[in-house]
Design a protein around this motif. Structure first.
Motif, PDB file in Angstrom:
ATOM      1  N   ARG A   1       8.690  -1.210   8.170  1.00  0.00           N
ATOM      2  CA  ARG A   1       8.430  -1.920   6.999  1.00  0.00           C
ATOM      3  C   ARG A   1       7.549  -1.075   6.281  1.00  0.00           C
ATOM      4  O   ARG A   1       6.963  -1.465   5.126  1.00  0.00           O
ATOM      5  CB  ARG A   1       7.843  -3.043   7.328  1.00  0.00           C
ATOM      6  N   CYS A   2       6.857   0.073   7.084  1.00  0.00           N
ATOM      7  CA  CYS A   2       5.884   0.662   6.107  1.00  0.00           C
ATOM      8  C   CYS A   2       6.082   2.339   5.996  1.00  0.00           C
ATOM      9  O   CYS A   2       5.509   2.974   5.065  1.00  0.00           O
ATOM     10  CB  CYS A   2       4.495   0.580   6.615  1.00  0.00           C
TER      11      CYS A   2
ATOM     12  N   CYS B   1       7.073   4.438   3.023  1.00  0.00           N
ATOM     13  CA  CYS B   1       6.113   4.995   2.026  1.00  0.00           C
ATOM     14  C   CYS B   1       4.667   5.652   2.541  1.00  0.00           C
ATOM     15  O   CYS B   1       4.024   5.938   1.700  1.00  0.00           O
ATOM     16  CB  CYS B   1       5.557   3.678   1.111  1.00  0.00           C
ATOM     17  N   HIS B   2       4.576   5.241   3.909  1.00  0.00           N
ATOM     18  CA  HIS B   2       3.331   5.837   4.365  1.00  0.00           C
ATOM     19  C   HIS B   2       3.472   6.691   5.443  1.00  0.00           C
ATOM     20  O   HIS B   2       4.421   6.299   6.435  1.00  0.00           O
ATOM     21  CB  HIS B   2       2.489   4.575   4.833  1.00  0.00           C
TER      22      HIS B   2
ATOM     23  N   PRO C   1      -0.524   6.299   0.131  1.00  0.00           N
ATOM     24  CA  PRO C   1      -1.599   7.078   1.075  1.00  0.00           C
ATOM     25  C   PRO C   1      -1.294   7.195   2.376  1.00  0.00           C
ATOM     26  O   PRO C   1      -0.853   6.093   2.888  1.00  0.00           O
ATOM     27  CB  PRO C   1      -3.210   6.348   0.710  1.00  0.00           C
TER      28      PRO C   1
ATOM     29  N   ARG D   1     -12.257   4.296   6.474  1.00  0.00           N
ATOM     30  CA  ARG D   1     -12.675   4.369   5.254  1.00  0.00           C
ATOM     31  C   ARG D   1     -12.943   3.166   4.215  1.00  0.00           C
ATOM     32  O   ARG D   1     -13.449   3.174   3.338  1.00  0.00           O
ATOM     33  CB  ARG D   1     -11.732   5.415   4.453  1.00  0.00           C
ATOM     34  N   ARG D   2     -12.270   2.050   4.719  1.00  0.00           N
ATOM     35  CA  ARG D   2     -12.420   0.676   4.295  1.00  0.00           C
ATOM     36  C   ARG D   2     -12.799  -0.448   5.189  1.00  0.00           C
ATOM     37  O   ARG D   2     -12.510  -0.143   6.436  1.00  0.00           O
ATOM     38  CB  ARG D   2     -11.011   0.310   3.511  1.00  0.00           C
TER      39      ARG D   2
ATOM     40  N   TRP E   1     -11.384  -5.930   3.706  1.00  0.00           N
ATOM     41  CA  TRP E   1     -10.704  -5.369   2.568  1.00  0.00           C
ATOM     42  C   TRP E   1      -9.309  -5.080   2.763  1.00  0.00           C
ATOM     43  O   TRP E   1      -8.186  -5.370   2.008  1.00  0.00           O
ATOM     44  CB  TRP E   1     -11.451  -4.212   1.936  1.00  0.00           C
TER      45      TRP E   1
ATOM     46  N   PHE F   1      -5.986  -7.076   0.977  1.00  0.00           N
ATOM     47  CA  PHE F   1      -5.029  -5.951   0.370  1.00  0.00           C
ATOM     48  C   PHE F   1      -3.683  -6.421   0.982  1.00  0.00           C
ATOM     49  O   PHE F   1      -2.814  -6.420   0.300  1.00  0.00           O
ATOM     50  CB  PHE F   1      -5.341  -4.525   0.697  1.00  0.00           C
ATOM     51  N   LEU F   2      -3.706  -6.328   2.213  1.00  0.00           N
ATOM     52  CA  LEU F   2      -2.519  -6.538   2.886  1.00  0.00           C
ATOM     53  C   LEU F   2      -1.644  -7.948   2.790  1.00  0.00           C
ATOM     54  O   LEU F   2      -0.355  -8.072   2.795  1.00  0.00           O
ATOM     55  CB  LEU F   2      -2.261  -6.310   4.444  1.00  0.00           C
TER      56      LEU F   2
ATOM     57  N   LEU G   1      -6.598   3.501  -6.483  1.00  0.00           N
ATOM     58  CA  LEU G   1      -5.261   3.764  -5.839  1.00  0.00           C
ATOM     59  C   LEU G   1      -3.927   3.805  -6.662  1.00  0.00           C
ATOM     60  O   LEU G   1      -3.270   4.775  -6.319  1.00  0.00           O
ATOM     61  CB  LEU G   1      -4.942   2.915  -4.466  1.00  0.00           C
ATOM     62  N   LEU G   2      -3.921   2.534  -7.267  1.00  0.00           N
ATOM     63  CA  LEU G   2      -2.584   2.477  -8.162  1.00  0.00           C
ATOM     64  C   LEU G   2      -2.564   3.674  -8.997  1.00  0.00           C
ATOM     65  O   LEU G   2      -1.390   4.357  -9.148  1.00  0.00           O
ATOM     66  CB  LEU G   2      -2.833   1.144  -8.909  1.00  0.00           C
TER      67      LEU G   2
ATOM     68  N   ILE H   1       2.699   3.352  -8.893  1.00  0.00           N
ATOM     69  CA  ILE H   1       3.562   2.593  -8.017  1.00  0.00           C
ATOM     70  C   ILE H   1       2.814   1.478  -7.410  1.00  0.00           C
ATOM     71  O   ILE H   1       1.991   1.900  -6.801  1.00  0.00           O
ATOM     72  CB  ILE H   1       4.239   3.655  -7.105  1.00  0.00           C
TER      73      ILE H   1
ATOM     74  N   MET I   1       2.416  -1.190  -4.372  1.00  0.00           N
ATOM     75  CA  MET I   1       2.820  -1.543  -3.040  1.00  0.00           C
ATOM     76  C   MET I   1       3.462  -2.985  -3.251  1.00  0.00           C
ATOM     77  O   MET I   1       2.822  -3.890  -3.564  1.00  0.00           O
ATOM     78  CB  MET I   1       1.896  -1.405  -2.066  1.00  0.00           C
ATOM     79  N   PRO I   2       4.610  -3.190  -2.575  1.00  0.00           N
ATOM     80  CA  PRO I   2       5.210  -4.583  -2.781  1.00  0.00           C
ATOM     81  C   PRO I   2       4.776  -5.299  -1.975  1.00  0.00           C
ATOM     82  O   PRO I   2       3.811  -4.991  -0.786  1.00  0.00           O
ATOM     83  CB  PRO I   2       6.771  -4.452  -2.334  1.00  0.00           C
TER      84      PRO I   2
ATOM     85  N   GLN J   1       3.585  -7.963   1.003  1.00  0.00           N
ATOM     86  CA  GLN J   1       4.132  -7.975   2.306  1.00  0.00           C
ATOM     87  C   GLN J   1       4.062  -9.270   2.993  1.00  0.00           C
ATOM     88  O   GLN J   1       2.921  -9.795   3.051  1.00  0.00           O
ATOM     89  CB  GLN J   1       3.586  -6.706   3.331  1.00  0.00           C
TER      90      GLN J   1
HETATM   91  C1  HEC Z   1       7.292   0.912  -1.526  1.00  0.00           C
HETATM   92  C2  HEC Z   1       6.191   1.543  -0.898  1.00  0.00           C
HETATM   93  C3  HEC Z   1       5.237   0.941  -0.092  1.00  0.00           C
HETATM   94  C4  HEC Z   1       5.636   0.305   1.228  1.00  0.00           C
HETATM   95  C5  HEC Z   1       7.035  -0.300   1.728  1.00  0.00           C
HETATM   96  C6  HEC Z   1       4.311   0.016   1.615  1.00  0.00           C
HETATM   97  N1  HEC Z   1       3.514   0.649   1.085  1.00  0.00           N
HETATM   98 FE1  HEC Z   1       1.208   0.369   1.385  1.00  0.00          FE
HETATM   99  N2  HEC Z   1       1.006   1.507  -0.265  1.00  0.00           N
HETATM  100  C7  HEC Z   1       1.662   1.862  -1.339  1.00  0.00           C
HETATM  101  C8  HEC Z   1       1.083   2.500  -2.414  1.00  0.00           C
HETATM  102  C9  HEC Z   1       1.852   2.924  -3.736  1.00  0.00           C
HETATM  103  C10 HEC Z   1      -0.298   2.169  -2.136  1.00  0.00           C
HETATM  104  C11 HEC Z   1      -1.422   2.439  -3.035  1.00  0.00           C
HETATM  105  C12 HEC Z   1      -1.693   1.321  -3.787  1.00  0.00           C
HETATM  106  C13 HEC Z   1      -0.810   0.859  -4.933  1.00  0.00           C
HETATM  107  O1  HEC Z   1      -0.563   1.643  -5.686  1.00  0.00           O
HETATM  108  O2  HEC Z   1      -0.464  -0.313  -4.719  1.00  0.00           O
HETATM  109  C14 HEC Z   1      -0.341   1.610  -0.841  1.00  0.00           C
HETATM  110  C15 HEC Z   1      -1.535   1.476  -0.124  1.00  0.00           C
HETATM  111  C16 HEC Z   1      -1.711   0.722   0.942  1.00  0.00           C
HETATM  112  C17 HEC Z   1      -2.960   0.572   1.713  1.00  0.00           C
HETATM  113  C18 HEC Z   1      -4.323   0.737   1.262  1.00  0.00           C
HETATM  114  C19 HEC Z   1      -4.515   2.375   1.392  1.00  0.00           C
HETATM  115  C20 HEC Z   1      -6.155   2.718   1.298  1.00  0.00           C
HETATM  116  O3  HEC Z   1      -6.174   4.086   1.434  1.00  0.00           O
HETATM  117  O4  HEC Z   1      -7.089   1.814   1.196  1.00  0.00           O
HETATM  118  C21 HEC Z   1      -2.628  -0.151   2.830  1.00  0.00           C
HETATM  119  C22 HEC Z   1      -3.808  -0.218   4.049  1.00  0.00           C
HETATM  120  C23 HEC Z   1      -1.374  -0.138   2.783  1.00  0.00           C
HETATM  121  N3  HEC Z   1      -0.774   0.233   1.691  1.00  0.00           N
HETATM  122  C24 HEC Z   1      -0.713  -0.565   4.070  1.00  0.00           C
HETATM  123  C25 HEC Z   1       0.776  -0.670   4.265  1.00  0.00           C
HETATM  124  C26 HEC Z   1       1.504  -1.446   5.440  1.00  0.00           C
HETATM  125  C27 HEC Z   1       0.757  -1.748   6.448  1.00  0.00           C
HETATM  126  C28 HEC Z   1       2.760  -1.427   4.981  1.00  0.00           C
HETATM  127  C29 HEC Z   1       4.026  -2.105   5.838  1.00  0.00           C
HETATM  128  C30 HEC Z   1       3.645  -3.255   6.242  1.00  0.00           C
HETATM  129  C31 HEC Z   1       2.883  -0.926   3.843  1.00  0.00           C
HETATM  130  N4  HEC Z   1       1.677  -0.577   3.367  1.00  0.00           N
HETATM  131  C32 HEC Z   1       4.214  -0.832   2.901  1.00  0.00           C
HETATM  132  C33 HEC Z   1       3.252   1.831  -1.022  1.00  0.00           C
HETATM  133  C34 HEC Z   1       3.802   1.262  -0.120  1.00  0.00           C
END
Ligand code: HEC
Ligand code: HEC
Length: 277
Positions: free
Chosen positions: A45-46, A49-50, A60, A68-69, A73, A77-78, A95-96, A102, A104-105, A107
């Motif tokens: 699920r992640c 994008c990560h 990121p 770092r966080r 927080w 955020f999650l 971050l945005l 973009i 992050m959807p 979750q």
């Molecule tokens: C469709 C792409 C996408 C998916 C899928 C996604 N993320 Fe993200 N995530 C992002 C983006 C883009 C950002 C930067 C913040 C923003 O723009 O919303 C982000 C930011 C984050 C951050 C903050 C990072 C920081 O440096 O503080 C975390 C933690 C994170 N995501 C965790 C997750 C986890 C865990 C999942 C899976 C359960 C997930 N993401 C799924 C796109 C995604």
């Protein structure tokens, strides 16, 4: 407990003997829970994008995110990245901007899933990197020391099996555990890997097609990651030439000893119950 009652007579006596022991062992405190499940969830699920340690992608690089966080927080955020961005949180909005607008959807993660992910992130931070797909089926000889160690913890019941199956030590010994350590209801597994080899051990742990084990693990199978870690552990004990280890804590020993004793009482009671039938 009724679910464990077996049709075969010998199997039933063994199961009755094993139950008190298993109940005690599953009550032991669990260690290092959640890394394999967290890794699996991350891959599903992640990872689109990560990465963890391979640089920024759509979002990121999450290597070291829990240092770092603030953990609180990341937790908030999650729960809802969208709400945090719209609420004006400065870090989320920075971050945005950095990630080209973009979002992050949101979750849907349970508390346990989030804990598993955090355990995975910490594990990766300790190792310095985590490749996506690293948890797939592999040769036992490719296992990291952490995977072998986690396999040992699963075998001994120090770490809980995800689907609630009993620890192997309830019925099996390996030389690594020492004299009083493991159960004696079934074969000592010290040299099983050497005998069965990679080709037979992998399906053996997947199907569990042995008396008793089929009944117990049919409903509570080991996850793919757990099968791999236990296999890696059994491979490591089968080629280990060192004497049995001695670093076992007294508390744990006491429980196992008690379990073995209760197991024998169980054999007697099980025998009587059968005689009446
Ligand atoms: C469709 C792409 C996408 C998916 C899928 C996604 N993320 Fe993200 N995530 C992002 C983006 C883009 C950002 C930067 C913040 C923003 O723009 O919303 C982000 C930011 C984050 C951050 C903050 C990072 C920081 O440096 O503080 C975390 C933690 C994170 N995501 C965790 C997750 C986890 C865990 C999942 C899976 C359960 C997930 N993401 C799924 C796109 C995604
Ligand atoms: C309730 C008792 C019980 C539990 C718990 C149990 N086993 Fe078994 N196992 C057996 C029995 C009985 C056999 C078949 C007869 C024998 O080998 O003694 C067997 C056979 C095996 C074999 C085949 C051994 C060989 O060399 O052919 C393997 C491998 C094995 N078990 C692994 C495990 C693992 C890994 C676990 C924990 C996830 C486990 N067992 C938990 C009872 C148990």
């Amino acid at each position: 407990m009724d679910t464990y009652v077996l049709s075969r007579r010998r199997g039933r006596a063994l199961a009755v003997a094993a139950l008190p022991m298993l109940a005690l062992l599953t009550a032991l405190p669990a260690a290092a829970q959640g890394v394999p499940e967290g890794a699996q969830l991350f891959n599903q699920r992640c990872a689109s994008c990560h990465s963890v340690g391979q640089g920024d992608r759509v979002g990121p690089d999450l290597m070291g995110v829990l240092t770092r966080r603030e953990e609180s927080w990341v937790t908030t955020f999650l729960k809802s990245p969208g709400a945090m961005i719209d609420g004006g949180d400065p870090i989320a909005n920075e971050l945005l901007k950095k990630f080209n607008g973009i979002r992050m959807p949101d979750q849907q993660l349970t508390d346990d899933e989030r804990k598993g992910l955090f355990a995975f992130f910490r594990d990766c931070a300790g190792k310095g990197s985590c490749q996506p797909g690293e948890t797939g089926p592999k040769l036992a000889s490719d296992a990291t020391p952490e995977q072998i160690e986690h396999g040992r913890q699963l075998f001994e019941g120090r770490a809980a099996l995800t689907n609630g199956g009993p620890p192997c030590i309830g019925c099996h010994n390996v030389r690594d555990i020492g004299v009083v350590g493991g159960g004696t209801l079934a074969r000592d597994l010290t040299f099983s890997f050497a005998r069965l080899g990679e080709r037979k051990m992998t399906p053996a742990l997947k199907d569990m097609d042995f008396p008793l084990m089929k009944d117990l693990y049919g409903k509570a199978p080991l996850t793919d990651a757990e099968q791999y870690e236990v296999k890696a552990y059994l491979a490591s004990v089968s080629r280990d030439g060192t004497p049995p280890r001695k670093d076992r804590d007294f508390f744990y020993l006491g429980f196992v000893g008690m379990g073995v004793a209760l197991g024998f009482i169980g054999i007697v009671l099980g025998g009587r119950g059968r005689a009446k039938n």
